[in-house]
Scaffold this motif. Sequence first.
Motif, mmCIF file in Angstrom:
data_model
loop_
_atom_site.group_PDB
_atom_site.id
_atom_site.type_symbol
_atom_site.label_atom_id
_atom_site.label_comp_id
_atom_site.label_asym_id
_atom_site.label_seq_id
_atom_site.Cartn_x
_atom_site.Cartn_y
_atom_site.Cartn_z
ATOM 1 N N ASN A 57 18.421 -3.105 98.583
ATOM 2 C CA ASN A 57 19.498 -3.090 97.684
ATOM 3 C C ASN A 57 20.640 -2.230 97.585
ATOM 4 O O ASN A 57 21.606 -2.022 96.914
ATOM 5 C CB ASN A 57 18.785 -1.536 96.171
ATOM 6 C CG ASN A 57 17.190 -2.261 95.868
ATOM 7 O OD1 ASN A 57 17.222 -3.372 95.348
ATOM 8 N ND2 ASN A 57 16.377 -1.924 95.423
ATOM 9 N N ARG B 264 14.906 -7.666 99.182
ATOM 10 C CA ARG B 264 16.075 -7.520 99.281
ATOM 11 C C ARG B 264 16.646 -6.687 99.837
ATOM 12 O O ARG B 264 15.553 -5.430 99.988
ATOM 13 C CB ARG B 264 16.608 -7.449 97.350
ATOM 14 C CG ARG B 264 15.776 -6.485 97.213
ATOM 15 C CD ARG B 264 15.704 -6.980 94.825
ATOM 16 N NE ARG B 264 16.832 -5.968 94.882
ATOM 17 C CZ ARG B 264 16.987 -6.690 93.590
ATOM 18 N NH1 ARG B 264 16.430 -7.133 92.491
ATOM 19 N NH2 ARG B 264 18.583 -5.276 93.044
ATOM 20 N N SER C 295 20.684 -15.792 103.241
ATOM 21 C CA SER C 295 20.995 -14.245 102.394
ATOM 22 C C SER C 295 21.850 -14.466 101.415
ATOM 23 O O SER C 295 23.052 -15.748 100.932
ATOM 24 C CB SER C 295 22.336 -13.683 103.302
ATOM 25 O OG SER C 295 20.787 -13.013 104.869
ATOM 26 N N MET D 181 16.675 -10.399 90.388
ATOM 27 C CA MET D 181 17.612 -10.932 92.058
ATOM 28 C C MET D 181 17.098 -12.376 92.713
ATOM 29 O O MET D 181 16.055 -12.298 92.382
ATOM 30 C CB MET D 181 18.659 -10.630 93.409
ATOM 31 C CG MET D 181 19.719 -8.922 92.829
ATOM 32 S SD MET D 181 20.322 -8.204 94.364
ATOM 33 C CE MET D 181 21.068 -9.668 94.945
ATOM 34 N N ALA E 11 21.818 -13.337 90.541
ATOM 35 C CA ALA E 11 21.515 -12.133 90.282
ATOM 36 C C ALA E 11 22.359 -11.406 88.769
ATOM 37 O O ALA E 11 22.985 -11.848 87.833
ATOM 38 C CB ALA E 11 22.208 -11.313 90.991
ATOM 39 N N THR F 262 22.144 -7.046 98.380
ATOM 40 C CA THR F 262 21.757 -8.217 99.060
ATOM 41 C C THR F 262 20.500 -8.867 99.273
ATOM 42 O O THR F 262 19.476 -8.356 98.860
ATOM 43 C CB THR F 262 22.620 -8.413 100.813
ATOM 44 O OG1 THR F 262 23.288 -8.007 100.652
ATOM 45 C CG2 THR F 262 21.814 -9.185 101.378
ATOM 46 N N VAL F 263 19.678 -9.924 98.555
ATOM 47 C CA VAL F 263 18.609 -11.030 98.094
ATOM 48 C C VAL F 263 18.290 -11.749 99.962
ATOM 49 O O VAL F 263 19.313 -12.408 100.084
ATOM 50 C CB VAL F 263 18.569 -11.210 97.218
ATOM 51 C CG1 VAL F 263 19.851 -12.875 97.102
ATOM 52 C CG2 VAL F 263 16.518 -11.858 97.075
ATOM 53 N N TYR F 264 17.096 -12.104 100.172
ATOM 54 C CA TYR F 264 17.602 -12.656 101.184
ATOM 55 C C TYR F 264 16.383 -13.176 100.976
ATOM 56 O O TYR F 264 15.540 -12.956 99.930
ATOM 57 C CB TYR F 264 16.549 -11.784 101.916
ATOM 58 C CG TYR F 264 17.770 -10.806 102.269
ATOM 59 C CD1 TYR F 264 19.065 -11.010 103.801
ATOM 60 C CD2 TYR F 264 17.758 -9.918 102.761
ATOM 61 C CE1 TYR F 264 19.347 -10.120 103.939
ATOM 62 C CE2 TYR F 264 18.497 -8.595 102.700
ATOM 63 C CZ TYR F 264 19.508 -9.178 103.807
ATOM 64 O OH TYR F 264 19.886 -8.213 104.254
ATOM 65 N N CYS G 250 22.001 -18.748 94.649
ATOM 66 C CA CYS G 250 21.512 -17.015 94.470
ATOM 67 C C CYS G 250 22.094 -17.206 92.780
ATOM 68 O O CYS G 250 23.142 -16.822 92.373
ATOM 69 C CB CYS G 250 21.868 -15.839 95.403
ATOM 70 S SG CYS G 250 22.240 -14.677 95.103
#
Length: 121
Positions: A73, A71, A21, A34, A97, A77-79, A95
């Motif tokens: 929005n 993600r 995450s 991202m 972005a 958060t991006v997974y 990560c």
Amino acid sequence: QVQLVESGGGLVQPGGSLRLSCAASGSIVTAYGMGWYRQAPGKQRELVAVFTSGGSTNYANSVKGRFTISRDNAKNTVYLQMNSLKPEDTAVYYCNADILSSKNWVRNGYWGQGTQVTVSS
């Protein structure tokens, strides 16, 4: 200021799974693309997966069919769901972005601190 905080890395056996995450926080107007990169020992940093603001995704050939990027929005958060992990997936995962900041209204790329993923028995 904008910060990206990653979590979910660790030690896993071959064939196992991990979910990474990355939450962006701070003076954020909009998070555009991202994604995740990784850097293995002695290797150059490489793209793993990216999720654009338009909803398209792109994966490195080495992870297609095994990894899934998603993600949220609303949470910025991006997974990265990683399944069927292999020893060659061992790396520090970063990560990234593309963010428009409300502090100065400038759009820049930001990096997380990295999280270690080790695939070993």
